[in-house]
Enzyme design. Structure first.
Site: not given
Ligand SMILES: O=C(NCCCCc1cc2cnccc2s1)c1cc(-c2ccc(F)cc2)cc(O)c1O
Ligand SMILES: [Mg+2]
Length: 214
Positions: A141, A144, A169-170, A199
């Site tokens: 997380d 990126k 995540d993401n 989120e």
């Protein structure tokens, strides 16, 4: 000087949560982010997917790349049996300082080791710093564009074993296209996408769970 958003998030925890109660810390942060200020915690919707994967894996060794204010750190550590260790890496000292206080407020400081620094520098030192052979679970997380180089680094440092679980995540927002392409097409991984939302918003996002096949 004006407080920072992580400091205001910490104050919300100190004012609303119960010391030593991780669930109340999680709820206080989610309330703050929904009703006061958005912040880049994994959040409650993706957080419950994270919880279910952690409970399924029951890791004895776990790594988190990207601590921020410690929200996902608390989510993971609260589910770990005694004697297990969660190592979490944070690049930004101001975020790390807040995260330490959030983790301590939740009473989980004995299950968490927060290390400040860049993943590219710290991953090769995991064995010498902690005597870690391999990680059962990695929550990704952080930057990126570092997801892909860092799992390749984990492989090179032999920190993954047959069956190690990566949860990223993401993968949609902000997005990690090179990482997704790699884990979905590599013969060394079996990958699965958990559709969710960014989120505290209605924007699509999701988590990618990948099993290292060795
Ligand atoms: O950037 C994000 N997370 C990474 C920041 C951590 C930097 C680190 C680098 C590093 C290097 N080595 C060791 C430790 C670390 S920690 C992030 C951003 C959004 C977002 C933001 C705006 C938006 F409009 C929509 C989504 C949502 C998210 O859930 C995120 O996680
Ligand atoms: Mg994130």
């Amino acid at each position: 000087t004006r407080s920072t958003r992580p400091q205001r998030l910490l104050r919300a925890v100190q004012q609303k949560a119960i010391k030593g109660d991780p669930q109340s810390v999680i709820s206080a942060i989610d309330y703050f982010c929904r009703h006061s200020e958005w912040a880049m915690n994994v959040g409650d919707e993706k957080g419950s997917i994270l919880d279910s994967v952690v409970c399924e894996v029951c890791p004895t060794t776990a790594l988190e790349l990207g601590t921020y204010c410690g929200y996902s750190t608390v989510r993971i550590a609260r589910l770990l049996p005694p004697g297990t260790k969660l190592i979490t890496l944070e690049f930004n000292p101001a975020f790390a300082a807040v995260a330490r206080q959030v983790i301590e407020y939740a009473g989980l400081q004995n299950k968490v080791c927060l290390v400040e620094g860049a993943s590219g520098d710290l991953i090769p030192k995991m064995c010498q710093m902690f005597g870690i052979k391999t990680f059962d679970f990695v929550f990704i997380d952080h930057w990126k564009d570092r997801y892909l180089p860092d799992i390749k680094l984990l492989e090179e440092c032999q920190l993954l074993r047959k069956g190690s679980i990566l949860l990223a995540d993401n993968v949609i927002c902000p997005g990690t296209p090179e990482y997704l392409e790699y884990v979905r097409n590599s013969p060394h991984y079996e990958s699965k996408y958990f559709k969710s939302h960014l989120e505290y918003t209605k924007v699509e996002d999701g988590l990618e769970k990948s099993v290292f096949l060795g």
